[in-house]
Structures are given as C-alpha cells and as structure tokens.
Design a protein around this motif. Structure first.
Motif, PDB file in Angstrom:
ATOM      1  N   ALA A  86       0.809  -1.219   0.000  1.00 27.35           N
ATOM      2  CA  ALA A  86       0.000   0.000   0.000  1.00 27.35           C
ATOM      3  C   ALA A  86       0.842   1.269   0.000  1.00 27.35           C
ATOM      4  O   ALA A  86       0.439   2.281  -0.583  1.00 27.35           O
ATOM      5  CB  ALA A  86      -0.936  -0.003   1.212  1.00 27.35           C
ATOM      6  N   THR A  87       2.006   1.228   0.644  1.00 31.18           N
ATOM      7  CA  THR A  87       2.792   2.454   0.809  1.00 31.18           C
ATOM      8  C   THR A  87       3.910   2.619  -0.213  1.00 31.18           C
ATOM      9  O   THR A  87       4.448   3.717  -0.362  1.00 31.18           O
ATOM     10  CB  THR A  87       3.417   2.508   2.219  1.00 31.18           C
ATOM     11  OG1 THR A  87       4.244   1.357   2.423  1.00 31.18           O
ATOM     12  CG2 THR A  87       2.322   2.535   3.288  1.00 31.18           C
ATOM     13  N   ALA A  88       4.271   1.554  -0.902  1.00 31.27           N
ATOM     14  CA  ALA A  88       5.360   1.653  -1.881  1.00 31.27           C
ATOM     15  C   ALA A  88       4.965   2.570  -3.025  1.00 31.27           C
ATOM     16  O   ALA A  88       3.858   2.477  -3.563  1.00 31.27           O
ATOM     17  CB  ALA A  88       5.720   0.267  -2.417  1.00 31.27           C
ATOM     18  N   GLU A  93      10.997   0.687  -4.291  1.00 26.52           N
ATOM     19  CA  GLU A  93      10.531   0.772  -2.900  1.00 26.52           C
ATOM     20  C   GLU A  93       9.849  -0.523  -2.478  1.00 26.52           C
ATOM     21  O   GLU A  93      10.046  -1.004  -1.355  1.00 26.52           O
ATOM     22  CB  GLU A  93       9.559   1.937  -2.741  1.00 26.52           C
ATOM     23  CG  GLU A  93      10.216   3.296  -2.668  1.00 26.52           C
ATOM     24  CD  GLU A  93       9.205   4.402  -2.389  1.00 26.52           C
ATOM     25  OE1 GLU A  93       8.069   4.080  -1.943  1.00 26.52           O
ATOM     26  OE2 GLU A  93       9.537   5.570  -2.614  1.00 26.52           O
ATOM     27  N   LEU A  94       9.049  -1.086  -3.364  1.00 28.27           N
ATOM     28  CA  LEU A  94       8.346  -2.324  -3.035  1.00 28.27           C
ATOM     29  C   LEU A  94       9.334  -3.475  -2.852  1.00 28.27           C
ATOM     30  O   LEU A  94       9.226  -4.251  -1.899  1.00 28.27           O
ATOM     31  CB  LEU A  94       7.342  -2.656  -4.145  1.00 28.27           C
ATOM     32  CG  LEU A  94       6.541  -3.946  -3.955  1.00 28.27           C
ATOM     33  CD1 LEU A  94       5.743  -3.914  -2.654  1.00 28.27           C
ATOM     34  CD2 LEU A  94       5.595  -4.175  -5.137  1.00 28.27           C
ATOM     35  N   TYR A 151       4.271  -5.452  -7.942  1.00 27.72           N
ATOM     36  CA  TYR A 151       5.578  -5.193  -8.535  1.00 27.72           C
ATOM     37  C   TYR A 151       5.474  -5.214 -10.061  1.00 27.72           C
ATOM     38  O   TYR A 151       6.090  -4.381 -10.752  1.00 27.72           O
ATOM     39  CB  TYR A 151       6.584  -6.233  -8.057  1.00 27.72           C
ATOM     40  CG  TYR A 151       8.002  -5.937  -8.475  1.00 27.72           C
ATOM     41  CD1 TYR A 151       8.775  -5.026  -7.766  1.00 27.72           C
ATOM     42  CD2 TYR A 151       8.574  -6.571  -9.578  1.00 27.72           C
ATOM     43  CE1 TYR A 151      10.081  -4.742  -8.151  1.00 27.72           C
ATOM     44  CE2 TYR A 151       9.872  -6.294  -9.974  1.00 27.72           C
ATOM     45  CZ  TYR A 151      10.626  -5.381  -9.255  1.00 27.72           C
ATOM     46  OH  TYR A 151      11.909  -5.095  -9.646  1.00 27.72           O
ATOM     47  N   ALA A 152       4.707  -6.148 -10.603  1.00 29.97           N
ATOM     48  CA  ALA A 152       4.507  -6.222 -12.048  1.00 29.97           C
ATOM     49  C   ALA A 152       3.801  -4.966 -12.566  1.00 29.97           C
ATOM     50  O   ALA A 152       4.119  -4.460 -13.658  1.00 29.97           O
ATOM     51  CB  ALA A 152       3.694  -7.465 -12.399  1.00 29.97           C
ATOM     52  N   ALA A 197      14.666  -9.415  -2.277  1.00 34.16           N
ATOM     53  CA  ALA A 197      14.627  -8.289  -3.209  1.00 34.16           C
ATOM     54  C   ALA A 197      15.126  -8.707  -4.586  1.00 34.16           C
ATOM     55  O   ALA A 197      14.541  -8.347  -5.621  1.00 34.16           O
ATOM     56  CB  ALA A 197      15.456  -7.135  -2.660  1.00 34.16           C
ATOM     57  N   ALA A 198      16.196  -9.503  -4.624  1.00 33.98           N
ATOM     58  CA  ALA A 198      16.758  -9.948  -5.907  1.00 33.98           C
ATOM     59  C   ALA A 198      15.820 -10.897  -6.623  1.00 33.98           C
ATOM     60  O   ALA A 198      15.624 -10.813  -7.845  1.00 33.98           O
ATOM     61  CB  ALA A 198      18.109 -10.604  -5.673  1.00 33.98           C
ATOM     62  N   LEU A 199      15.195 -11.808  -5.859  1.00 36.07           N
ATOM     63  CA  LEU A 199      14.316 -12.803  -6.483  1.00 36.07           C
ATOM     64  C   LEU A 199      13.100 -12.144  -7.115  1.00 36.07           C
ATOM     65  O   LEU A 199      12.653 -12.546  -8.185  1.00 36.07           O
ATOM     66  CB  LEU A 199      13.866 -13.817  -5.422  1.00 36.07           C
ATOM     67  CG  LEU A 199      12.966 -14.953  -5.908  1.00 36.07           C
ATOM     68  CD1 LEU A 199      13.642 -15.778  -6.988  1.00 36.07           C
ATOM     69  CD2 LEU A 199      12.550 -15.844  -4.733  1.00 36.07           C
ATOM     70  N   LEU A 200      12.568 -11.126  -6.468  1.00 38.65           N
ATOM     71  CA  LEU A 200      11.363 -10.469  -6.990  1.00 38.65           C
ATOM     72  C   LEU A 200      11.598  -9.933  -8.389  1.00 38.65           C
ATOM     73  O   LEU A 200      10.708  -9.972  -9.248  1.00 38.65           O
ATOM     74  CB  LEU A 200      10.947  -9.340  -6.038  1.00 38.65           C
ATOM     75  CG  LEU A 200       9.609  -8.643  -6.336  1.00 38.65           C
ATOM     76  CD1 LEU A 200       8.464  -9.646  -6.375  1.00 38.65           C
ATOM     77  CD2 LEU A 200       9.331  -7.581  -5.282  1.00 38.65           C
TER      78      LEU A 200
END
Length: 204
Positions: A86-88, A93-94, A151-152, A197-200
């Motif tokens: 919600a905040t990203a 940031e996400l 993220y997408a 973070a890297a996997l996302l």
C-alpha cells in the motif's frame, strides 16, 4: 427466545470465544518452544496459567488447540506485507520494503514461524488438520502474490510465474533462512532481505 435471553446467550458465546483465544495465545508459547510432537495438553497447561482440565474443557484435544492457535496467529500474518504494498511508490521501494519486512519477521517471530512449518510437516501424517493447513497455505500464497502482482504493475510488465511458483520460491528462501536464524547465524536475516529483493526482480 426473548431479547434478554438472546443477550445472555450471546454473552456466553462471546465469553467462551474470548477464553479460547486466551488459551490459544498461552498455548502458542509452549508449542513454539517445544514443537508439536513434544507437547501435550498437560505440558501446555504447566507452561500457562490454566489447568489441564480447563484446556480440555475448551478444546477436545491437542490437534484442535494447535489448529485454532495457529489460525489466530496466521490471521495477523497473512496481511503482513499489505502495508508494504500500500505504501510503496515504486518498484524499487516495493522490492526493498518486501525484503525488509521478511527479514523483520524472521528476527522477531522465528519461534512462531518454526511452529507453522512444524504444523505443515505434521499435516502430511495428521489428516485431521490437513484441510486447515492447506487453507492457511493458500492465504499465505495470496499474500505473496499481492506483492508480485503490484511489482509487475510498477514495472508495467506481466509476471513471468504463477502464484504457486512465486509462493514456493519465497517460502523456500524463508524456510532456509529460518533454519539459519535458529542456528544463530547472525547474517541470516540480512541475506534473506537481499535474496528476497533480488528474487522479486526475476519474476517480472
């Protein structure tokens, strides 16, 4: 039934539910410390303010108590990353917020997460709470997928994986980091934060 009797009946039901919640919270601590196989209702009672008889009054057996307790814990857990979503304000940031949130819960709730994995493993043998475990697992998958989907959207590209694959990958990372954390590897949470973070980025 008169309104007065209905109110009394409702109060009795509410009181019963409140007491079950109190017992479940107390039981969680013992279960998280000892694990499913090593914990009986009597042992839970010894580590709480409640007698064995009281526990037996509110819960038929250990399976019912454990399932109820873990469900109460998961009600909070399955929305753990929603604030991050919600905040990203950007994909970056996400990504970093998600990694930081996973690392934070690893540090603060390791014993409870260990209990969850214990319950999930036990469900392979204990049919009576297999349905509950599958339901909780699906809720956890939905929680992770909300992160991947957002993220997408930030990246303006479709996700490359299914919800099942995304959840399995992040869950695998987390379970490995949990084992390291329980083994007192100080860098476990930091590694998890970076790996998440890297996997996302690979999923979009």
């Amino acid at each position: 039934m008169t309104q007065a009797k209905e109110r009394i009946s409702r109060r009795a039901v509410d009181k019963f539910a409140q007491r079950r919640e109190q017992l479940a919270e107390s039981a969680l601590q013992a279960l998280a410390e000892l694990g499913y196989a090593r914990t009986s209702l009597r042992e839970i009672a010894q580590k709480s303010d409640f007698s064995h008889g009281v526990l037996h009054y509110y819960f038929a057996d250990k399976v019912e108590l454990l399932t109820y307790a873990v469900r109460k814990f998961e009600e909070v857990c399955v929305t753990r990353y929603d604030d991050v979503v919600a905040t990203a304000g950007s994909a970056d940031e996400l990504k970093h917020g998600f990694g930081a949130a996973m690392a934070a819960t690893l540090r603060s709730d390791a014993a409870m997460h260990r209990l969850w994995y214990d319950l999930r493993n036990q469900s392979l043998f204990e049919e009576s709470f297999r349905g509950d475990v599958l339901d909780i697992d699906e809720q956890r998958q939905d929680m992770v997928w909300r992160v991947v989907r957002r993220y997408a959207e930030f990246a303006d590209r479709p996700a490359k994986v299914s919800p099942e694959v995304a959840y399995a990958a992040f869950d695998g990372l987390f379970q490995r980091a949990l084992l390291q954390q329980l083994a007192d590897q100080d860098a476990a949470a930091d590694r998890l934060e970076a790996d998440v973070a890297a996997l996302l980025t690979h999923f979009v």
